[in-house]
Design a protein around this motif. Structure first.
Motif, PDB file in Angstrom:
ATOM      1  N   GLY A   1      -7.584   2.351   3.935  1.00 12.47           N
ATOM      2  CA  GLY A   1      -7.446   1.828   2.582  1.00 12.47           C
ATOM      3  C   GLY A   1      -8.647   1.004   2.187  1.00 12.47           C
ATOM      4  N   GLY A   2      -8.554   0.406   1.022  1.00 15.78           N
ATOM      5  CA  GLY A   2      -9.661  -0.401   0.516  1.00 15.78           C
ATOM      6  C   GLY A   2      -9.162  -1.541  -0.336  1.00 15.78           C
ATOM      7  N   GLY A   3     -10.009  -2.512  -0.567  1.00 17.48           N
ATOM      8  CA  GLY A   3      -9.651  -3.649  -1.393  1.00 17.48           C
ATOM      9  C   GLY A   3      -8.497  -4.427  -0.803  1.00 17.48           C
ATOM     10  N   ALA A   4      -7.528  -4.791  -1.660  1.00 15.59           N
ATOM     11  CA  ALA A   4      -6.371  -5.553  -1.208  1.00 15.59           C
ATOM     12  C   ALA A   4      -5.480  -4.744  -0.288  1.00 15.59           C
ATOM     13  N   GLU A   5      -5.626  -3.425  -0.301  1.00 16.84           N
ATOM     14  CA  GLU A   5      -4.791  -2.569   0.525  1.00 16.84           C
ATOM     15  C   GLU A   5      -5.413  -2.268   1.888  1.00 16.84           C
ATOM     16  N   ALA A   6      -6.597  -2.790   2.145  1.00 15.75           N
ATOM     17  CA  ALA A   6      -7.276  -2.508   3.413  1.00 15.75           C
ATOM     18  C   ALA A   6      -6.494  -3.102   4.580  1.00 15.75           C
ATOM     19  N   ALA A   7      -6.381  -2.329   5.645  1.00 16.90           N
ATOM     20  CA  ALA A   7      -5.671  -2.788   6.837  1.00 16.90           C
ATOM     21  C   ALA A   7      -6.295  -2.132   8.054  1.00 16.90           C
ATOM     22  N   PRO A   8      -6.430  -2.872   9.170  1.00 19.01           N
ATOM     23  CA  PRO A   8      -7.013  -2.278  10.383  1.00 19.01           C
ATOM     24  C   PRO A   8      -6.030  -1.330  11.056  1.00 19.01           C
ATOM     25  N   ILE A   9      -6.551  -0.279  11.653  1.00 19.29           N
ATOM     26  CA  ILE A   9      -5.746   0.638  12.443  1.00 19.29           C
ATOM     27  C   ILE A   9      -6.591   1.105  13.614  1.00 19.29           C
ATOM     28  N   ALA A  10      -5.974   1.201  14.789  1.00 17.25           N
ATOM     29  CA  ALA A  10      -6.653   1.740  15.977  1.00 17.25           C
ATOM     30  C   ALA A  10      -6.329   3.227  16.038  1.00 17.25           C
ATOM     31  N   ARG A  11      -7.346   4.072  15.886  1.00 27.32           N
ATOM     32  CA  ARG A  11      -7.081   5.504  15.740  1.00 27.32           C
ATOM     33  C   ARG A  11      -8.268   6.308  16.236  1.00 27.32           C
ATOM     34  N   THR A  12      -7.952   7.442  16.891  1.00 27.68           N
ATOM     35  CA  THR A  12      -9.005   8.328  17.375  1.00 27.68           C
ATOM     36  C   THR A  12      -8.436   9.717  17.588  1.00 27.68           C
ATOM     37  N   GLN A  13      -9.306  10.681  17.865  1.00 24.95           N
ATOM     38  CA  GLN A  13      -8.895  12.020  18.256  1.00 24.95           C
ATOM     39  C   GLN A  13      -8.975  12.122  19.775  1.00 24.95           C
ATOM     40  N   LEU A  14      -7.897  12.580  20.387  1.00 20.59           N
ATOM     41  CA  LEU A  14      -7.837  12.697  21.834  1.00 20.59           C
ATOM     42  C   LEU A  14      -7.162  14.030  22.163  1.00 20.59           C
TER      43      LEU A  14
ATOM     44  N   THR B   1       0.852  -1.174   0.000  1.00 22.15           N
ATOM     45  CA  THR B   1       0.000   0.000   0.000  1.00 22.15           C
ATOM     46  C   THR B   1       0.889   1.225   0.000  1.00 22.15           C
ATOM     47  N   LYS B   2       0.269   2.385  -0.044  1.00 24.33           N
ATOM     48  CA  LYS B   2       1.026   3.624   0.054  1.00 24.33           C
ATOM     49  C   LYS B   2       1.243   4.037   1.504  1.00 24.33           C
ATOM     50  N   ARG B   3       0.689   3.261   2.417  1.00 31.71           N
ATOM     51  CA  ARG B   3       0.871   3.572   3.823  1.00 31.71           C
ATOM     52  C   ARG B   3       2.268   3.200   4.256  1.00 31.71           C
ATOM     53  N   ARG B   4       2.789   3.826   5.303  1.00 32.52           N
ATOM     54  CA  ARG B   4       4.145   3.598   5.741  1.00 32.52           C
ATOM     55  C   ARG B   4       4.324   2.208   6.315  1.00 32.52           C
ATOM     56  N   ARG B   5       5.554   1.736   6.200  1.00 35.19           N
ATOM     57  CA  ARG B   5       5.904   0.419   6.728  1.00 35.19           C
ATOM     58  C   ARG B   5       6.742   0.593   7.989  1.00 35.19           C
ATOM     59  N   PHE B   6       6.789  -0.458   8.785  1.00 32.42           N
ATOM     60  CA  PHE B   6       7.570  -0.412  10.004  1.00 32.42           C
ATOM     61  C   PHE B   6       8.493  -1.615  10.039  1.00 32.42           C
TER      62      PHE B   6
END
Length: 288
Positions: free
Chosen positions: A94-107, A14-19
């Motif tokens: 993301g969507g399709g094959a690039e979909a990935a879960p992320i835990a995210r919120t505004q705090l 995906t275009k998201r960053r890797r770790f």
């Protein structure tokens, strides 16, 4: 859920960053604004190249080779006085094959996500999987260098506010008394007790300094409660586990009232909170 360290932990391309395990990146901290006895850094100038920049809030590094501060774990207290780390709601990026879960919120007006903790191999801990089934309570660690913790509570007990009633006067002969009462704990690690490498270590401190700062800082008001601050306890230098008031030698490095890493003498100030960043490097070429 468990995950072998040799398993490919990257999602589909995906275009998201890797770790990458062990990568700590770098940060540049500028513009410190004093708030009572604590400071909050209002600006960040991230440096370096890689797969993307992760911004987070963490305690400041003030000495030694560590490149940046250790991230905060926002704290909340339930109706019975038990402490837990806030875990954001899980969404799909993301969507399709690039979909990935992320835990995210505004705090507190800040985007807080599980990406804050993706360094030093912690990113492959089962508890850092966004969908891991954990209750988020802090639990006392199996061993502690604090006499009070060894005598008054038991390993795996949930941390409770009542255990810190003497936080305004507590001392152990290292640095000043009354600066803050500490404990070592674990987080989101109830299913991996037999795998020390998968446990997420936490440094907890209750301090009047945190209480005062929370009255003037929107972020600290949202991420701390009743003077408690929680820190992911992985030194950003070589991923050792530092400690607050655990070693008399820390005084030689100006760390008697700070968090000191005995491995290479990195020093952190738990009462200076900064907006910081690290660069996550992209997937190495040739890996799928």
């Amino acid at each position: 859920m468990s995950r072998d360290v040799d398993t490919d932990v990257y999602p589909p391309p995906t275009k998201r960053r890797r770790f990458v395990k062990g990568v700590v990146g770098a940060s540049a901290l500028v513009g410190l604004a004093a708030i009572g006895e604590t400071a909050v850094d209002l600006t960040t100038n991230p440096t370096g190249e890689g797969g993307g920049v992760t911004e987070y809030y963490g305690i400041d590094v003030v000495g030694g080779p560590a490149p940046r501060g250790m991230p905060q774990i926002p704290v909340e207290i339930d109706d019975e006085g038990y402490l837990r780390g806030i875990w954001p709601p899980v969404e799909t990026a993301g969507g399709g094959a690039e979909a990935a879960p992320i835990a995210r919120t505004q705090l507190g007006g800040i985007t807080y996500s599980n990406e804050w903790f993706q360094y030093c191999g912690v990113e492959i801990a089962p508890g850092l999987d966004p969908t891991a089934d954990e209750d988020n309570y802090f639990r006392y660690a199996e061993s502690s260098q604090y006499e009070w913790q060894n005598q008054e509570v038991s390993p795996n007990d949930r941390v409770n506010v009542d255990d810190f009633e003497d936080y305004e006067t507590w001392g152990n002969g290292i640095g000043q008394d009354g600066v803050g009462k500490p404990a070592v704990a674990t987080w989101r690690s109830t299913n991996v007790e037999d795998d020390a490498a998968a446990v997420i270590p936490v440094q907890l401190i209750r301090s009047v300094r945190v209480e005062r700062a929370a009255q003037e800082s929107r972020w600290l008001g949202a991420s701390t409660q009743e003077g408690f601050i929680a820190i992911l306890d992985k030194c950003t230098h070589f991923c050792c586990v530092p400690g607050y008031k655990i070693d008399p030698v820390s005084a030689r490095y100006g760390a008697a009232n700070g968090i000191y890493c005995p491995c290479h003498q990195s020093v952190y100030d738990p009462f200076v909170v900064s907006r910081q960043s690290f660069v996550a490097f992209p997937r190495p070429e040739g890996e799928e």
